[in-house]
Design a protein around this motif. Structure first.
Motif, short mmCIF file in Angstrom:
data_model
loop_
_atom_site.label_atom_id
_atom_site.label_comp_id
_atom_site.label_asym_id
_atom_site.label_seq_id
_atom_site.Cartn_x
_atom_site.Cartn_y
_atom_site.Cartn_z
N VAL A 197 0.86 -1.19 0.00
CA VAL A 197 0.00 0.00 0.00
C VAL A 197 0.89 1.24 0.00
CG1 VAL A 197 -1.90 -1.14 1.23
CG2 VAL A 197 -0.18 0.12 2.54
N SER A 198 0.29 2.37 -0.27
CA SER A 198 1.04 3.63 -0.27
C SER A 198 1.06 4.23 1.14
CB SER A 198 0.42 4.62 -1.24
OG SER A 198 -0.84 5.03 -0.77
N LEU A 199 1.99 5.13 1.35
CA LEU A 199 1.99 5.88 2.61
C LEU A 199 0.74 6.74 2.72
CD1 LEU A 199 5.76 6.89 2.86
CD2 LEU A 199 4.56 5.17 4.20
N ASP A 200 0.24 7.22 1.58
CA ASP A 200 -1.01 7.99 1.59
C ASP A 200 -2.15 7.14 2.14
OD1 ASP A 200 0.02 10.37 0.66
OD2 ASP A 200 -0.53 10.00 -1.43
N TYR A 201 -2.17 5.87 1.81
CA TYR A 201 -3.21 4.98 2.34
C TYR A 201 -3.05 4.82 3.85
CZ TYR A 201 -6.24 1.06 3.25
OH TYR A 201 -7.23 0.26 3.77
N LEU A 202 -1.83 4.65 4.32
CA LEU A 202 -1.61 4.50 5.76
C LEU A 202 -2.13 5.71 6.53
CD1 LEU A 202 1.97 2.94 6.08
CD2 LEU A 202 -0.24 1.82 6.43
N PHE A 203 -1.96 6.89 5.95
CA PHE A 203 -2.39 8.12 6.62
C PHE A 203 -3.78 8.59 6.19
CE2 PHE A 203 2.20 8.31 7.26
CZ PHE A 203 2.23 8.56 8.62
N GLN A 204 -4.53 7.72 5.54
CA GLN A 204 -5.89 7.97 5.07
C GLN A 204 -6.01 9.22 4.20
OE1 GLN A 204 -8.65 7.79 8.39
NE2 GLN A 204 -9.02 5.64 8.01
N ARG A 205 -4.98 9.46 3.41
CA ARG A 205 -5.08 10.53 2.41
C ARG A 205 -5.79 10.00 1.19
NH1 ARG A 205 0.03 14.04 1.52
NH2 ARG A 205 -1.61 15.00 0.30
N THR A 206 -5.94 8.68 1.14
CA THR A 206 -6.71 8.01 0.10
C THR A 206 -7.32 6.76 0.73
OG1 THR A 206 -6.68 6.98 -2.09
CG2 THR A 206 -4.71 6.70 -0.75
N ASP A 207 -8.45 6.35 0.20
CA ASP A 207 -9.07 5.12 0.66
C ASP A 207 -8.78 3.96 -0.28
OD1 ASP A 207 -10.21 6.16 2.98
OD2 ASP A 207 -11.99 6.86 1.91
N VAL A 208 -7.97 4.20 -1.29
CA VAL A 208 -7.61 3.16 -2.25
C VAL A 208 -6.29 2.53 -1.77
CG1 VAL A 208 -7.08 2.63 -4.65
CG2 VAL A 208 -8.75 4.42 -4.10
N PRO A 209 -6.35 1.30 -1.29
CA PRO A 209 -5.15 0.69 -0.72
C PRO A 209 -4.14 0.20 -1.75
CG PRO A 209 -6.96 -0.85 -0.60
CD PRO A 209 -7.52 0.44 -1.15
N PHE A 210 -4.51 0.20 -3.01
CA PHE A 210 -3.67 -0.38 -4.04
C PHE A 210 -2.68 0.64 -4.57
CE2 PHE A 210 -8.03 -1.96 -4.26
CZ PHE A 210 -7.81 -3.25 -3.81
N LEU A 211 -1.47 0.19 -4.82
CA LEU A 211 -0.48 1.04 -5.45
C LEU A 211 -0.79 1.12 -6.93
CD1 LEU A 211 2.78 -0.17 -3.69
CD2 LEU A 211 1.65 2.04 -3.45
N ASN A 212 -1.02 2.30 -7.42
CA ASN A 212 -1.40 2.48 -8.83
C ASN A 212 -0.38 1.90 -9.79
OD1 ASN A 212 -3.52 3.87 -7.77
ND2 ASN A 212 -2.85 5.88 -8.41
N GLU A 213 0.89 2.02 -9.47
CA GLU A 213 1.91 1.56 -10.42
C GLU A 213 1.99 0.04 -10.52
OE1 GLU A 213 3.66 2.83 -6.55
OE2 GLU A 213 2.67 3.96 -8.08
N THR A 214 1.31 -0.69 -9.63
CA THR A 214 1.33 -2.15 -9.71
C THR A 214 0.15 -2.67 -10.53
OG1 THR A 214 0.07 -2.44 -7.67
CG2 THR A 214 2.48 -2.36 -7.48
N MET A 215 -0.71 -1.77 -10.99
CA MET A 215 -1.90 -2.18 -11.73
C MET A 215 -1.92 -1.54 -13.11
SD MET A 215 -4.79 -1.68 -8.84
CE MET A 215 -5.71 -3.17 -8.85
N GLU A 216 -2.52 -2.24 -14.03
CA GLU A 216 -2.73 -1.66 -15.35
C GLU A 216 -3.93 -0.72 -15.26
OE1 GLU A 216 -2.39 -4.10 -18.70
OE2 GLU A 216 -0.88 -5.39 -17.79
N GLU A 217 -4.02 0.19 -16.22
CA GLU A 217 -5.05 1.22 -16.16
C GLU A 217 -6.46 0.63 -16.12
OE1 GLU A 217 -6.51 5.13 -18.63
OE2 GLU A 217 -4.45 4.44 -18.88
N ASP A 218 -6.73 -0.40 -16.91
CA ASP A 218 -8.07 -0.98 -16.91
C ASP A 218 -8.37 -1.67 -15.57
OD1 ASP A 218 -6.19 -3.01 -17.54
OD2 ASP A 218 -7.75 -4.24 -18.46
N GLU A 219 -7.35 -2.24 -14.93
CA GLU A 219 -7.55 -2.87 -13.62
C GLU A 219 -7.86 -1.82 -12.56
OE1 GLU A 219 -4.62 -6.72 -13.84
OE2 GLU A 219 -3.70 -4.76 -13.46
N LEU A 220 -7.14 -0.71 -12.60
CA LEU A 220 -7.38 0.37 -11.66
C LEU A 220 -8.77 0.95 -11.85
CD1 LEU A 220 -6.31 2.10 -9.37
CD2 LEU A 220 -5.28 3.60 -11.08
N ASP A 221 -9.17 1.17 -13.10
CA ASP A 221 -10.52 1.67 -13.38
C ASP A 221 -11.58 0.72 -12.83
OD1 ASP A 221 -9.59 3.93 -14.68
OD2 ASP A 221 -9.83 3.09 -16.69
N PHE A 222 -11.38 -0.58 -13.05
CA PHE A 222 -12.32 -1.57 -12.55
C PHE A 222 -12.41 -1.52 -11.03
CE2 PHE A 222 -13.19 -5.78 -10.78
CZ PHE A 222 -14.43 -6.02 -11.33
#
Length: 103
Positions: free
Chosen positions: A62-87
């Motif tokens: 997860v990102s540090l932003d997720y740890l500090f609740q700056r985002t509720d998306v626990p997934f690291l964007n760079e580990t996913m393809e764009e269509d996976e992230l959109d899904f």
């Protein structure tokens, strides 16, 4: 660290540990600290240093932003393809809509 940020972090630390079926002892071993020290992190009685935060974020993927609740998306964007992230984002949005509609 400000008080509110510490409360946010402690909540995420507990959630991630439980969701990954880990004990406090196991997370403490990952960080190279005692279980008591890790317990104090989760209770907000002791602050984690930067290296420990990065190590946990990497372990949980997860990102540090997720740890500090700056985002509720626990997934690291760079580990996913764009269509996976959109899904994932659309699924999360749909889930939240249903969840709040039937509360």
């Amino acid at each position: 660290m400000i008080e509110g940020a510490n409360n946010v972090l402690t909540k995420r630390l507990q959630e991630l540990r439980i969701n990954h079926n880990l004990t406090q002892e196991q997370v403490a071993n990952i960080l190279g600290v005692t279980r008591t020290a890790y317990n104090m992190y989760e209770q907000g009685k002791r602050q984690m240093d930067y290296n420990a935060l990065v190590k946990l974020a990497e372990h949980y993927n997860v990102s540090l932003d997720y740890l500090f609740q700056r985002t509720d998306v626990p997934f690291l964007n760079e580990t996913m393809e764009e269509d996976e992230l959109d899904f994932m984002l659309q699924s999360l949005s749909l889930y939240r809509d249903i969840k709040y509609k039937y509360k």
